[in-house]
Design an enzyme around this catalytic site. Structure first.
Site, short mmCIF file in Angstrom:
data_model
loop_
_atom_site.label_atom_id
_atom_site.label_comp_id
_atom_site.label_asym_id
_atom_site.label_seq_id
_atom_site.Cartn_x
_atom_site.Cartn_y
_atom_site.Cartn_z
N HIS A 150 31.94 43.98 40.50
CA HIS A 150 31.72 45.03 39.50
C HIS A 150 32.36 44.74 38.14
O HIS A 150 32.29 45.57 37.23
CB HIS A 150 32.26 46.36 40.08
CG HIS A 150 31.70 47.59 39.45
ND1 HIS A 150 32.48 48.52 38.81
CD2 HIS A 150 30.42 48.02 39.33
CE1 HIS A 150 31.72 49.49 38.35
NE2 HIS A 150 30.45 49.23 38.66
N LYS A 152 33.06 43.35 34.37
CA LYS A 152 32.23 43.16 33.17
C LYS A 152 33.14 42.54 32.12
O LYS A 152 33.56 43.21 31.18
CB LYS A 152 31.70 44.51 32.62
CG LYS A 152 31.03 45.42 33.64
CD LYS A 152 31.89 46.63 33.90
CE LYS A 152 31.24 47.67 34.79
NZ LYS A 152 30.29 47.29 35.76
N ASP A 157 36.57 30.60 25.05
CA ASP A 157 37.46 29.46 24.72
C ASP A 157 38.84 29.59 25.35
O ASP A 157 39.83 29.10 24.76
CB ASP A 157 37.60 29.33 23.18
CG ASP A 157 36.28 28.93 22.52
OD1 ASP A 157 35.41 28.41 23.23
OD2 ASP A 157 36.13 29.16 21.30
#
Lengths: 218, 218
Positions: A150, A152, A157
């Site tokens: 779940h 996000k 870099d």
């Protein structure tokens, strides 16, 4: 030179050195503070043309009917993703947004090392961009667990963390109330880098099949 | 006192003052750095008894079969929520976790000012704790929009931000791969406070009914 003069000169030298250190410390503190990015974006975002972010050097004008030259939460998010020069580690539950997919594909074309970790169930739904990324040659892994992957978040870099409630979908960007937090604070970025690595290894398909074979007694 | 001695004394005074300032600045910098909390928690959390967090002064032993005395991501999250002494602003899409509901109710009992903003659709599903909080007298508002109120953040005492991918459900805590970021960085906390205020005013039912009446021409 008399002893008294020497004492005076040394005294003044220490004053000058001490004040210089104070000034340098203050300047360094300010510079360091300036370098550490901490930003929050809220959604839904205004809808505006983002064409210029994909081809900033192009002289070609964009004739789409969307407002031009408007900075929005989404354009800021896109900018931060497109700022990647060496790597992008992406760990996202649902990924169907075409502009975000285009950004990832563009970075891949520019030889940025990309790793995408997504949810198995959600990567199979209609409109998911996960298959498209995989077909383009981007390294994609899906969680082998029955629970939801779940997260996000993205790490740009190995330096910049982009995380929040926002799935990489059009509804999340244009309709829902969502947040994205963007930070360079090492105390926040490093744990996400470590967790990405852990999940990446955990969901290595080679490891999964190896376990499957050893479970069968082969 | 001769002029030379006066110059020496003033010189040494400036050295002492300058060095003291340097030392104070360093100490203050360290203290300030120590005070700014930045922490990340990952889920799923191990499952352990959290009874002691609700009644730390109770001599009563807990006989539940869960492991005791284990610090987990969930117990750390609960600790930060229960640390509220003046206010808790909660903006959460889905809220069905009984322990988190118990924590909010306990804070309400301790006269902490609580405001809860949730998604209209998700606050109506079976198991949602939103109705229970409302019945206990906690100020609850639901978004009047058709889109999702998809945030999952809390602000403790206008000082501490708790945000991430984790909905306040049992599945999110015990099964899913999730993250929670806990920070006191003002640059990150302040925008969330401002956005909470904006959404709180926007979803004021009085305002909604007023608009409805004025739309009808009354």
């Amino acid at each position: 030179m008399s002893l008294m003069w020497r004492v005076k000169v040394v005294g003044l030298g220490v004053v000058a050195l001490s004040l210089s250190l104070e000034l340098l410390g203050w300047l360094f503190g300010r510079l360091r503070h300036k370098r550490t990015l901490n930003k929050v974006l809220f959604f839904p975002s205004e809808v505006a043309c983002v064409e210029h972010l994909f081809s900033p050097n192009s002289a070609r004008a964009c004739f789409c009917p969307l407002p031009h030259g408007v900075e929005t939460s989404f354009s800021r998010l896109l900018c931060h993703i497109l700022s990647a020069t060496s790597s992008l580690d992406l760990c996202v539950f649902s990924f169907s947004n075409m502009d975000l997919s285009r950004a990832v594909l563009l970075l891949h074309k520019k030889a940025v090392t990309i790793r995408v970790l997504s949810d198995k169930d959600y990567s199979a739904i209609t409109g998911s961009q996960i298959g498209i990324l995989r077909k383009a040659g981007i390294c994609v892994r899906c969680d082998v667990d029955s629970a939801y992957m779940h997260h996000k978040f993205a790490v740009v870099d190995g330096r910049l963390l982009i995380t929040g409630s926002l799935n990489w979908t059009l509804t999340a960007v244009q309709s829902n109330m969502e947040n994205i937090l963007i930070t360079e604070e090492a105390e926040l970025v490093q744990p996400f880098i470590k967790e990405f690595h852990r999940l990446w290894v955990l969901n290595d398909p080679a490891r999964f099949y190896k376990n499957l074979i050893s479970d069968d007694g082969h």
